[in-house]
Design an enzyme around this catalytic site. Sequence first.
Site, PDB file in Angstrom:
ATOM      1  N   CYS A  32      -0.004  18.453 -22.514  1.00  0.00           N
ATOM      2  CA  CYS A  32      -1.382  18.680 -22.992  1.00  0.00           C
ATOM      3  C   CYS A  32      -2.152  19.697 -22.148  1.00  0.00           C
ATOM      4  O   CYS A  32      -3.314  19.980 -22.438  1.00  0.00           O
ATOM      5  CB  CYS A  32      -2.135  17.355 -23.023  1.00  0.00           C
ATOM      6  SG  CYS A  32      -2.619  16.746 -21.388  1.00  0.00           S
ATOM      7  N   ASP A  84       6.162   4.853  -1.205  1.00  0.00           N
ATOM      8  CA  ASP A  84       7.506   5.416  -0.993  1.00  0.00           C
ATOM      9  C   ASP A  84       8.596   4.787  -1.851  1.00  0.00           C
ATOM     10  O   ASP A  84       9.751   5.243  -1.823  1.00  0.00           O
ATOM     11  CB  ASP A  84       7.890   5.329   0.499  1.00  0.00           C
ATOM     12  CG  ASP A  84       7.780   3.913   1.076  1.00  0.00           C
ATOM     13  OD1 ASP A  84       7.973   2.936   0.325  1.00  0.00           O
ATOM     14  OD2 ASP A  84       7.502   3.795   2.294  1.00  0.00           O
ATOM     15  N   GLN A  89       0.855  -1.195   0.000  1.00  0.00           N
ATOM     16  CA  GLN A  89       0.000   0.000   0.000  1.00  0.00           C
ATOM     17  C   GLN A  89       0.884   1.236   0.000  1.00  0.00           C
ATOM     18  O   GLN A  89       0.388   2.347  -0.107  1.00  0.00           O
ATOM     19  CB  GLN A  89      -0.859   0.036   1.264  1.00  0.00           C
ATOM     20  CG  GLN A  89      -1.751  -1.161   1.439  1.00  0.00           C
ATOM     21  CD  GLN A  89      -2.402  -1.159   2.817  1.00  0.00           C
ATOM     22  OE1 GLN A  89      -3.415  -0.523   3.037  1.00  0.00           O
ATOM     23  NE2 GLN A  89      -1.805  -1.854   3.760  1.00  0.00           N
ATOM     24  N   HIS A 137      -1.522   1.256  -4.340  1.00  0.00           N
ATOM     25  CA  HIS A 137      -1.905   2.662  -4.124  1.00  0.00           C
ATOM     26  C   HIS A 137      -1.001   3.610  -4.896  1.00  0.00           C
ATOM     27  O   HIS A 137      -0.903   4.789  -4.571  1.00  0.00           O
ATOM     28  CB  HIS A 137      -1.896   3.000  -2.629  1.00  0.00           C
ATOM     29  CG  HIS A 137      -3.013   2.344  -1.879  1.00  0.00           C
ATOM     30  ND1 HIS A 137      -3.075   2.274  -0.511  1.00  0.00           N
ATOM     31  CD2 HIS A 137      -4.150   1.725  -2.322  1.00  0.00           C
ATOM     32  CE1 HIS A 137      -4.183   1.630  -0.146  1.00  0.00           C
ATOM     33  NE2 HIS A 137      -4.839   1.284  -1.216  1.00  0.00           N
TER      34      HIS A 137
HETATM   35  P1  NAD Z   1      -1.711   2.830   8.775  1.00  0.00           P
HETATM   36  O1  NAD Z   1      -1.041   4.122   9.072  1.00  0.00           O
HETATM   37  O2  NAD Z   1      -3.176   2.773   8.773  1.00  0.00           O
HETATM   38  O3  NAD Z   1      -1.218   1.699   9.769  1.00  0.00           O
HETATM   39  C1  NAD Z   1       0.119   1.488  10.021  1.00  0.00           C
HETATM   40  C2  NAD Z   1       0.200   0.421  11.101  1.00  0.00           C
HETATM   41  O4  NAD Z   1       1.576   0.112  11.264  1.00  0.00           O
HETATM   42  C3  NAD Z   1      -0.328   0.862  12.461  1.00  0.00           C
HETATM   43  O5  NAD Z   1      -1.300  -0.070  12.919  1.00  0.00           O
HETATM   44  C4  NAD Z   1       0.918   0.878  13.380  1.00  0.00           C
HETATM   45  O6  NAD Z   1       0.662   0.371  14.665  1.00  0.00           O
HETATM   46  C5  NAD Z   1       1.843  -0.047  12.655  1.00  0.00           C
HETATM   47  N1  NAD Z   1       3.262   0.254  12.812  1.00  0.00           N
HETATM   48  C6  NAD Z   1       3.891   1.463  12.831  1.00  0.00           C
HETATM   49  N2  NAD Z   1       5.227   1.314  12.921  1.00  0.00           N
HETATM   50  C7  NAD Z   1       5.449  -0.030  12.980  1.00  0.00           C
HETATM   51  C8  NAD Z   1       6.616  -0.816  13.085  1.00  0.00           C
HETATM   52  N3  NAD Z   1       7.841  -0.277  13.146  1.00  0.00           N
HETATM   53  N4  NAD Z   1       6.479  -2.161  13.098  1.00  0.00           N
HETATM   54  C9  NAD Z   1       5.251  -2.754  13.052  1.00  0.00           C
HETATM   55  N5  NAD Z   1       4.111  -2.049  12.946  1.00  0.00           N
HETATM   56  C10 NAD Z   1       4.200  -0.702  12.901  1.00  0.00           C
HETATM   57  O7  NAD Z   1      -1.094   2.370   7.404  1.00  0.00           O
HETATM   58  P2  NAD Z   1      -1.704   1.510   6.260  1.00  0.00           P
HETATM   59  O8  NAD Z   1      -2.487   0.371   6.830  1.00  0.00           O
HETATM   60  O9  NAD Z   1      -0.611   1.267   5.338  1.00  0.00           O
HETATM   61  O10 NAD Z   1      -2.772   2.471   5.529  1.00  0.00           O
HETATM   62  C11 NAD Z   1      -2.603   3.831   5.350  1.00  0.00           C
HETATM   63  C12 NAD Z   1      -2.556   4.304   3.917  1.00  0.00           C
HETATM   64  O11 NAD Z   1      -1.600   5.335   3.931  1.00  0.00           O
HETATM   65  C13 NAD Z   1      -2.064   3.316   2.922  1.00  0.00           C
HETATM   66  O12 NAD Z   1      -2.986   3.323   1.929  1.00  0.00           O
HETATM   67  C14 NAD Z   1      -0.758   3.874   2.366  1.00  0.00           C
HETATM   68  O13 NAD Z   1      -0.906   4.015   0.957  1.00  0.00           O
HETATM   69  C15 NAD Z   1      -0.634   5.268   2.887  1.00  0.00           C
HETATM   70  N6  NAD Z   1       0.668   5.649   3.495  1.00  0.00           N
HETATM   71  C16 NAD Z   1       1.826   5.276   2.907  1.00  0.00           C
HETATM   72  C17 NAD Z   1       3.043   5.625   3.495  1.00  0.00           C
HETATM   73  C18 NAD Z   1       4.318   5.186   2.826  1.00  0.00           C
HETATM   74  O14 NAD Z   1       4.329   5.019   1.613  1.00  0.00           O
HETATM   75  N7  NAD Z   1       5.387   4.963   3.584  1.00  0.00           N
HETATM   76  C19 NAD Z   1       3.072   6.371   4.667  1.00  0.00           C
HETATM   77  C20 NAD Z   1       1.837   6.775   5.248  1.00  0.00           C
HETATM   78  C21 NAD Z   1       0.640   6.383   4.644  1.00  0.00           C
END
Ligand code: NAD
Length: 259
Positions: free
Chosen positions: A158, A105, A102, A122
């Site tokens: 465009c 980055d 998802q 995503h």
């Molecule tokens: P989320 O933010 O909803 O959930 C992240 C989860 O990761 C949380 O439950 C948290 O407890 C857990 N977490 C945080 N650090 C951790 C670690 N070191 N080890 C284990 N668990 C850890 O993220 P999601 O479910 O990916 O959904 C959010 C949306 O946001 C996605 O669609 C994504 O596209 C986008 N997003 C992407 C990035 C990125 O590309 N790095 C960053 C932020 C949000």
Amino acid sequence: MFEEQIDELAGLVQRARRAVVFTGAGISTECGIPDFRSPGGFWTRYKPIEYSAFLASEDTRLEAWRRFLMIHETIAKAEPGPSHRAVARLVQLGHVSHVITQNIDGLHAASGIPAERIIEIHGNGTYAKCLSCGLRHENDWVKVVIAEAGRAPACSGCGGIVKSATISFGQSMPEQEMADAKAATLNADLFISIGSSLQVFPAAGFPVLASQNRTPLVILNREETGLDGLAKLVIHADSGPALEAVMARVTMGDSGTLQ
Ligand code: NAD
């Protein structure tokens, strides 16, 4: 307890030949990129901008780009962390067939996983695209346009609307990637979700699909998720140390000696 869970995950991974790893924002927090839902995460500060609002107003597009470029500054400096490296090694060793992410980055690609094994459902935030003709634009170019003209960028080819190559709320999911992710999930002999709150659908539908298909589901996340009840194994821990411990066992088991 933790050691037993790590032993169990290492055993599952070692036996797997086409595991799918499904990743969320939590796998990249150890690289300095905040997730969305944890305290202090991005969404606790900003409400997401819906796709329809982005299309409807030039002012909203400018605001969306300003916010995105702040995030992009962090992403551009980030390097793959221990969890990305562990997943890349599992692909290399032939235990993992695909990584469905998802994340926007680009850190799985930066960790050396071949592009055909990464499914970005995503999109990718390391560049931008024209919504009309599809022409690629670089984020640095967008930054210059905004700084010089004080307006959201228009396509240099465009004149269409330029948006980061990510999927916003309210925007259609990419068809090919969704089909590829479904096929990989149905073909998987193990499904491991890492660092996702599993609250965002349709993405979180893939672990559900794996479980319906009777594929063992593992959830590795710092806190509880809504799908923990479906999993064969749930590990509430930071992904980096947990996966490093798993890899120590897997590489030992694969070769008889530590690699
Ligand atoms: P989320 O933010 O909803 O959930 C992240 C989860 O990761 C949380 O439950 C948290 O407890 C857990 N977490 C945080 N650090 C951790 C670690 N070191 N080890 C284990 N668990 C850890 O993220 P999601 O479910 O990916 O959904 C959010 C949306 O946001 C996605 O669609 C994504 O596209 C986008 N997003 C992407 C990035 C990125 O590309 N790095 C960053 C932020 C949000």
